[in-house]
Structures are given as C-alpha cells and as structure tokens.
Design a protein around this motif. Sequence first.
Motif, PDB file in Angstrom:
ATOM      1  N   GLU A 355     -46.027  31.267 -72.076  1.00 14.94           N
ATOM      2  CA  GLU A 355     -46.030  32.136 -73.260  1.00 14.94           C
ATOM      3  C   GLU A 355     -45.264  33.426 -73.000  1.00 14.94           C
ATOM      4  O   GLU A 355     -44.533  33.915 -73.864  1.00 14.94           O
ATOM      5  N   ALA A 356     -45.423  33.965 -71.790  1.00 18.34           N
ATOM      6  CA  ALA A 356     -44.700  35.197 -71.450  1.00 18.34           C
ATOM      7  C   ALA A 356     -43.198  34.940 -71.417  1.00 18.34           C
ATOM      8  O   ALA A 356     -42.397  35.748 -71.910  1.00 18.34           O
ATOM      9  N   GLN A 357     -42.790  33.764 -70.831  1.00 17.66           N
ATOM     10  CA  GLN A 357     -41.380  33.426 -70.775  1.00 17.66           C
ATOM     11  C   GLN A 357     -40.813  33.212 -72.177  1.00 17.66           C
ATOM     12  O   GLN A 357     -39.707  33.672 -72.497  1.00 17.66           O
ATOM     13  N   ALA A 358     -41.585  32.516 -73.035  1.00 16.10           N
ATOM     14  CA  ALA A 358     -41.134  32.290 -74.413  1.00 16.10           C
ATOM     15  C   ALA A 358     -40.988  33.604 -75.164  1.00 16.10           C
ATOM     16  O   ALA A 358     -40.044  33.808 -75.931  1.00 16.10           O
ATOM     17  N   ALA A 359     -41.911  34.506 -74.933  1.00 10.45           N
ATOM     18  CA  ALA A 359     -41.835  35.817 -75.591  1.00 10.45           C
ATOM     19  C   ALA A 359     -40.599  36.577 -75.127  1.00 10.45           C
ATOM     20  O   ALA A 359     -39.929  37.244 -75.921  1.00 10.45           O
ATOM     21  N   THR A 360     -40.286  36.463 -73.823  1.00 16.61           N
ATOM     22  CA  THR A 360     -39.089  37.139 -73.298  1.00 16.61           C
ATOM     23  C   THR A 360     -37.825  36.560 -73.922  1.00 16.61           C
ATOM     24  O   THR A 360     -36.920  37.298 -74.343  1.00 16.61           O
ATOM     25  N   GLU A 361     -37.754  35.216 -73.978  1.00 10.02           N
ATOM     26  CA  GLU A 361     -36.573  34.571 -74.573  1.00 10.02           C
ATOM     27  C   GLU A 361     -36.435  34.937 -76.045  1.00 10.02           C
ATOM     28  O   GLU A 361     -35.328  35.187 -76.539  1.00 10.02           O
ATOM     29  N   LYS A 362     -37.542  34.969 -76.752  1.00 12.16           N
ATOM     30  CA  LYS A 362     -37.505  35.338 -78.165  1.00 12.16           C
ATOM     31  C   LYS A 362     -36.999  36.759 -78.343  1.00 12.16           C
ATOM     32  O   LYS A 362     -36.177  37.037 -79.214  1.00 12.16           O
ATOM     33  N   ALA A 363     -37.477  37.646 -77.478  1.00  9.08           N
ATOM     34  CA  ALA A 363     -37.042  39.044 -77.558  1.00  9.08           C
ATOM     35  C   ALA A 363     -35.552  39.167 -77.288  1.00  9.08           C
ATOM     36  O   ALA A 363     -34.839  39.938 -77.951  1.00  9.08           O
ATOM     37  N   GLU A 364     -35.049  38.367 -76.305  1.00 15.49           N
ATOM     38  CA  GLU A 364     -33.614  38.403 -76.002  1.00 15.49           C
ATOM     39  C   GLU A 364     -32.786  37.896 -77.180  1.00 15.49           C
ATOM     40  O   GLU A 364     -31.760  38.476 -77.533  1.00 15.49           O
ATOM     41  N   LYS A 365     -33.261  36.786 -77.806  1.00 15.58           N
ATOM     42  CA  LYS A 365     -32.542  36.247 -78.960  1.00 15.58           C
ATOM     43  C   LYS A 365     -32.525  37.240 -80.121  1.00 15.58           C
ATOM     44  O   LYS A 365     -31.513  37.420 -80.791  1.00 15.58           O
ATOM     45  N   GLU A 366     -33.654  37.859 -80.360  1.00 15.58           N
ATOM     46  CA  GLU A 366     -33.717  38.854 -81.435  1.00 15.58           C
ATOM     47  C   GLU A 366     -32.793  40.028 -81.150  1.00 15.58           C
ATOM     48  O   GLU A 366     -32.141  40.559 -82.051  1.00 15.58           O
ATOM     49  N   ALA A 367     -32.714  40.426 -79.887  1.00 18.39           N
ATOM     50  CA  ALA A 367     -31.824  41.527 -79.514  1.00 18.39           C
ATOM     51  C   ALA A 367     -30.370  41.137 -79.729  1.00 18.39           C
ATOM     52  O   ALA A 367     -29.558  41.936 -80.241  1.00 18.39           O
ATOM     53  N   GLN A 368     -30.010  39.870 -79.334  1.00 18.78           N
ATOM     54  CA  GLN A 368     -28.644  39.399 -79.535  1.00 18.78           C
ATOM     55  C   GLN A 368     -28.293  39.315 -81.025  1.00 18.78           C
ATOM     56  O   GLN A 368     -27.203  39.703 -81.446  1.00 18.78           O
ATOM     57  N   ALA A 369     -29.257  38.815 -81.815  1.00 14.55           N
ATOM     58  CA  ALA A 369     -29.026  38.726 -83.262  1.00 14.55           C
ATOM     59  C   ALA A 369     -28.840  40.105 -83.871  1.00 14.55           C
ATOM     60  O   ALA A 369     -27.970  40.322 -84.724  1.00 14.55           O
TER      61      ALA A 369
END
Length: 448
Positions: A355-369
């Motif tokens: 869950e922590a890794q998924a949250a990190t990836e989601k945050a990175e994608k949102e930042a890129q978007a």
Amino acid sequence: MPNQLQNRVENYVGLLNQNIHAIQDELNQTQQLVESSEPGTVHLMAEQLMQAHLETQWVQVPRQYSHADYFLIAMDRFMQLDGVTGYSVLLPVEKETVTLVMTNLNVPAAFAFEENKDQNGGAYFVELSTGERLFYWSLERKQIQFNARGIIDLLVGNFAKQHVTVEQNQIIATMLTEFGRYMERVFNYSVDFNLLETRDDDVYQLIQHAEPQGMLDKLFVLSADTDYFLQSIPNGAGVMLDDNTEVRIFFVNDANALGAQRWHFQVIDGRDQYSWLDILLKYDFIANWYLSETDTLEVSYDQLVFAVQTTQPTDIQSIFTAEQGTTPMLDEEVLAAKRAAEAQAKEAAEKAEREAQAATEKAEKEAQAAEAKAEAEAQSESETPEAAVDDATVDPTEVTSETDDTETAVDSSESTSADATSATSTSGKTFEEEIGEALNSSNNTSEG
C-alpha cells in the motif's frame, strides 16, 4: 521364585494409579471450588488446594493453576456469591492463569495474587503494573489485612494523577470493602479495614513517624482556597464537607506517644457511608495535605505484614493482548496459533508495504500529470498572440466570394447599360427620317 517382570509391571501400575488418584483428588476439589454455591464448601476447597502440591512423577500435568491462581479463583467465587460487580477475569488460552481487571478504568491495570513464601503462608493481592500490595489474605487463619499505604499510593497517588475519576477509584475501593465485609460476615474473618472503614464511631489509628510541626496550619492554608472552612475543635480541627460529612483531626494525651500526643482522624456522616479513603479521593486539598504529611503520620496498617510494601512491577501489556477464551488450547494448537499469528503479522506487514509503494507510485504519477498540465498551459499562453493575428486576417475564401459578388454586380450593370445603348442605337433616327418613313408607308398603302 517370584516373577521379576510381573513385580516390576505391578509396581509400575501402582505408581501410575497413585499419581492418577492424586490428580483426580485435585480435579474434584477444583471442580467443587468453581461449581459449589455453598460458601463453606468453596472456602474448604480453597484451603485444601492451597495445601496441595501436585508433584507427580509418573503422570505429568504440564498445565496447572498455581496457589496464587486459586486465591483469585476463590476471591471471584466469594464476590459472585455476594453480588459484587465492576470487575472481570482474564483467561488467556495459552496457559492456566487468572488475572482480575476492572471493567471501567481508563488506565491499564491488572490485579493478581502473589503467594507469600514464608512460614505464615497466605498471599498478597497486588496491582501488577505498579507492584502495590493492597491486602494480605490467609485462608488458614481467616484473616484479611488491608494496606493503607499501598491503597493510597495506588488510587490517590497514582491513578488520580492519571485522571482516573473519583467514581472509578471508588469502584475499586467498594470491591475491596465488600469482599472484606463478606468474609467477615460469613466466615467470621478478622479484617483490618483501616482506611476503608466507614463506621462513624471508628477512630482511625495513625502511625506517627515524627512530631507534627505546623500540620494543622498547613491544612488551614489549603482550605482557604476552597469553599470549606477549617475550624478549631478541642485538641485539633474539623471541617464540614458536602453531604453533611464532617472530618475531624485531633489528638489525645498519651505519655507513650511521640510528643505525648496520639493523633487520630474521624469521618462522621450520620450514615456510616464514607471512609477516610473516600475523603482523600473526593477532596483534593485534603489529599494533597495528607500526602505531604505521610513522613509525619499516616493511617495505621500492619507494618510487619507489609514490611515489604511492593512486589516487582510487571509489564502487563501481554496480559491484555493475549488471546482470551474459556477453552484452553493444547500445545499443538498453541504452536499452530503462534504460526498463524506470525503469518498474519507478516501478511499485514507486506500489505502495508504494498500500500505504501502504491501510494508512492500514485503520488509520482499525479506529480507528473500536474507537471505536464502546467507545461501545456504555459505553451498555450505563449501561442495566444498568433491566434489573435490569425483571427484578424481575412479568410481568402471570404475575399474571393466578396469579389465574385462585386464582379457579378458590375457585369449586370454593364449588361443593362449595353442593352440601353443598343435600344438607343436602334431607335436613334432623326425626327425627319421617321416622318419620311411614315409618309412613305402611308403612300404605299394607298396605292395598293
């Protein structure tokens, strides 16, 4: 000649039977302890179990209740018979042990007995996290002695400072008092209630460690900040509190006492309702005064019985986190349960990591978007002037259309003009020529 093998086997069977009979005797006593509704039977079984030592060599019982556990089981049985409430007993499934807890207490606390190992026997009722010994109980001598210092240190000096309410502390005090009253009433026990005594005619005996120096003056000062006024009485002082309750602090002349003055406390409410402990729990200014004076004097208790005031404190977290149940687990079940618990903990840790890794990836994608969106908006803003010029430029198609319309109009005008010229040129004869033609036409008609 006797058969040696036969003798050996017979001896073996005899030893097993002895062990089995000893085990069966203890089982019968334990069953009567927990099932009998006759107080005398319960007390007798408790006494017998305290004397029993199940040290069988041929038939082993790996999980047994200790003498300390039997004390608590007996206490629970007597309080059940008396209708005492406000507590429960923890029953961990992995081992045979019992611990008493209060059902409504906002601090972690657990109570159990500690067996007294000297020749006097008996056991101490202890709060495990602090090690405070609250009372001593001897089944053989039918004796209960409360420990004024231990009870005050736990309820007034510890729990009250952790914001345990007066009502919650009084539930503990009531449980202790009612247990003592029941044993006194039913079995004619000798009970030293000391600070728990509620009788109006009781005068609390005090242990005097030193001569009081300005003791009452300090209480006068503390009471000045309250709605209660300390007044002088013969050889002491008194204060009227709520619910028509009066507290008196006074001495009597005694040549054998320290300073020839023997001090006492007294609580009078007209209903035998309140004890000295109730006063300390309810009125902070009296509690603060008393705690500051314990080096001078304190409510009396048996100093020989409580020469050692506390037991080694115990970490009680595992008591509350252990799985509780009425059915004990076998060793195999215990191991299986531990393995299941470890697997569950591992799975939970892995899940948390995912869950922590998924949250990190989601945050990175949102930042890129968000970054891409910002770049697009910046580019759009830089192209806005060219768009304005394009809007101002005339569409060639529209120009051609307008030109065609103009040319059509011109052609139409020129065509009209040409027709008009043609018409003018056809009929553009002189007047004389037209008269002549008319005359000629007339003459030709006549001749015909």
